[in-house]
Motif scaffolding. Sequence first.
Motif, PDB file in Angstrom:
ATOM      1  N   UNK A  23      28.383  -2.923  -2.501  1.00 51.76           N
ATOM      2  CA  UNK A  23      28.580  -3.832  -3.710  1.00 51.76           C
ATOM      3  C   UNK A  23      27.676  -4.768  -3.903  1.00 51.76           C
ATOM      4  N   UNK A  24      27.337  -5.446  -2.727  1.00 50.22           N
ATOM      5  CA  UNK A  24      26.295  -6.503  -2.917  1.00 50.22           C
ATOM      6  C   UNK A  24      24.920  -5.900  -3.249  1.00 50.22           C
ATOM      7  N   UNK A  25      24.576  -4.985  -2.863  1.00 52.14           N
ATOM      8  CA  UNK A  25      23.297  -4.223  -3.437  1.00 52.14           C
ATOM      9  C   UNK A  25      23.446  -3.802  -4.931  1.00 52.14           C
ATOM     10  N   UNK A  26      24.585  -3.469  -5.303  1.00 56.29           N
ATOM     11  CA  UNK A  26      24.721  -3.067  -6.681  1.00 56.29           C
ATOM     12  C   UNK A  26      24.579  -4.428  -7.749  1.00 56.29           C
ATOM     13  N   UNK A  44      25.975 -12.110  -0.937  1.00 58.27           N
ATOM     14  CA  UNK A  44      25.828 -11.355   0.324  1.00 58.27           C
ATOM     15  C   UNK A  44      27.090 -10.817   0.665  1.00 58.27           C
ATOM     16  N   UNK A  45      27.417  -9.768   1.557  1.00 60.84           N
ATOM     17  CA  UNK A  45      28.390  -8.869   1.960  1.00 60.84           C
ATOM     18  C   UNK A  45      29.532  -9.886   2.307  1.00 60.84           C
ATOM     19  N   UNK A  46      29.360 -11.077   3.011  1.00 54.76           N
ATOM     20  CA  UNK A  46      30.323 -11.972   3.535  1.00 54.76           C
ATOM     21  C   UNK A  46      30.883 -12.718   2.219  1.00 54.76           C
ATOM     22  N   UNK A  47      30.379 -12.898   1.057  1.00 51.04           N
ATOM     23  CA  UNK A  47      30.761 -13.622   0.091  1.00 51.04           C
ATOM     24  C   UNK A  47      31.757 -12.536  -0.637  1.00 51.04           C
ATOM     25  N   UNK A  48      31.202 -11.436  -0.790  1.00 52.29           N
ATOM     26  CA  UNK A  48      32.167 -10.462  -1.330  1.00 52.29           C
ATOM     27  C   UNK A  48      33.433 -10.153  -0.607  1.00 52.29           C
ATOM     28  N   UNK A  49      33.022 -10.329   0.889  1.00 52.69           N
ATOM     29  CA  UNK A  49      34.356 -10.099   1.551  1.00 52.69           C
ATOM     30  C   UNK A  49      35.421 -11.115   1.364  1.00 52.69           C
ATOM     31  N   UNK A  50      34.947 -12.443   1.224  1.00 53.46           N
ATOM     32  CA  UNK A  50      35.669 -13.679   0.634  1.00 53.46           C
ATOM     33  C   UNK A  50      36.367 -13.304  -0.794  1.00 53.46           C
ATOM     34  N   UNK A  51      35.582 -12.751  -1.553  1.00 50.92           N
ATOM     35  CA  UNK A  51      36.293 -12.228  -2.938  1.00 50.92           C
ATOM     36  C   UNK A  51      37.310 -11.123  -2.787  1.00 50.92           C
ATOM     37  N   UNK A  52      36.890 -10.151  -1.899  1.00 56.44           N
ATOM     38  CA  UNK A  52      37.990  -9.215  -1.589  1.00 56.44           C
ATOM     39  C   UNK A  52      39.226  -9.554  -0.914  1.00 56.44           C
ATOM     40  N   UNK A  53      39.400 -10.524   0.003  1.00 51.19           N
ATOM     41  CA  UNK A  53      40.534 -11.102   0.598  1.00 51.19           C
ATOM     42  C   UNK A  53      41.311 -12.060  -0.558  1.00 51.19           C
ATOM     43  N   UNK A  54      40.531 -12.621  -1.330  1.00 52.61           N
ATOM     44  CA  UNK A  54      41.241 -13.527  -2.300  1.00 52.61           C
ATOM     45  C   UNK A  54      41.989 -12.552  -3.148  1.00 52.61           C
ATOM     46  N   UNK A  72      28.990   4.296  -6.213  1.00 50.46           N
ATOM     47  CA  UNK A  72      27.989   3.940  -7.329  1.00 50.46           C
ATOM     48  C   UNK A  72      28.528   3.117  -8.509  1.00 50.46           C
ATOM     49  N   UNK A  73      29.536   2.446  -8.320  1.00 53.70           N
ATOM     50  CA  UNK A  73      30.045   1.083  -9.071  1.00 53.70           C
ATOM     51  C   UNK A  73      31.368   0.497  -8.554  1.00 53.70           C
ATOM     52  N   UNK A  74      31.749  -0.552  -9.016  1.00 51.21           N
ATOM     53  CA  UNK A  74      33.044  -1.149  -8.618  1.00 51.21           C
ATOM     54  C   UNK A  74      33.552  -1.911  -9.966  1.00 51.21           C
ATOM     55  N   UNK A  75      34.718  -2.069  -9.584  1.00 48.94           N
ATOM     56  CA  UNK A  75      35.625  -2.835 -10.629  1.00 48.94           C
ATOM     57  C   UNK A  75      36.629  -3.638  -9.925  1.00 48.94           C
TER      58      UNK A  75
END
Length: 187
Positions: A23-26, A44-54, A72-75
């Motif tokens: 996700x971070x790479x995309x 980075x992946x840790x910031x995306x992890x915080x978003x996922x948890x929120x 290939x993508x995310x939403x």
Amino acid sequence: MDSFPPPSRATVRPLVAGDLPRVAEIFAPFVRDTQVTFEEEPWDASRWDAKRRDLAAAGLPFLVADVDGVVAGFAYAGPWRPKAAYRHTVEDTIYLDPRYTGQGLGTALLGALLDVLRASGVRQVVSVVADVPDAAGSLPLHRRFGFAEAGRLTAVGFKHGRWVDTILLQRALEAPTDHETVSTTLV
């Protein structure tokens, strides 16, 4: 139902922690090279992890389009505003790896996202689209799903030396009827 079948080798599924580096790479090139997002530094992946948890704590979905084992993508859908009265309104976000555009993945992701949101009791979905050429595909995608233009905010973002407008799109959702079912692949 708003769902459209994804390409035969693609699956729309909930994000798992192992997807976060991808996700971070995309997302990173959209931050660095475009005005599609108003973020100015890649996450980075840790910031995306915080978003996922929120999002999980708020009961909101974060989905990925998986093509042959590759994200290939995310939403995802996030709160529209922090005030309590807005709790039934969300903002959607969709990003695709440019190598996977034109294959129906944006359609599959948005359709699945709307299905999950409808089942969870969300009433309104808002999309904020930067009015730049790189975001041109987002408007027809959302319009195919019944989003209507709700307004324009002029020169609200400044990125890469240019002021950027945003177009607000909105779609009302209704609770599923007894004869509708939500895709079990997303539960």
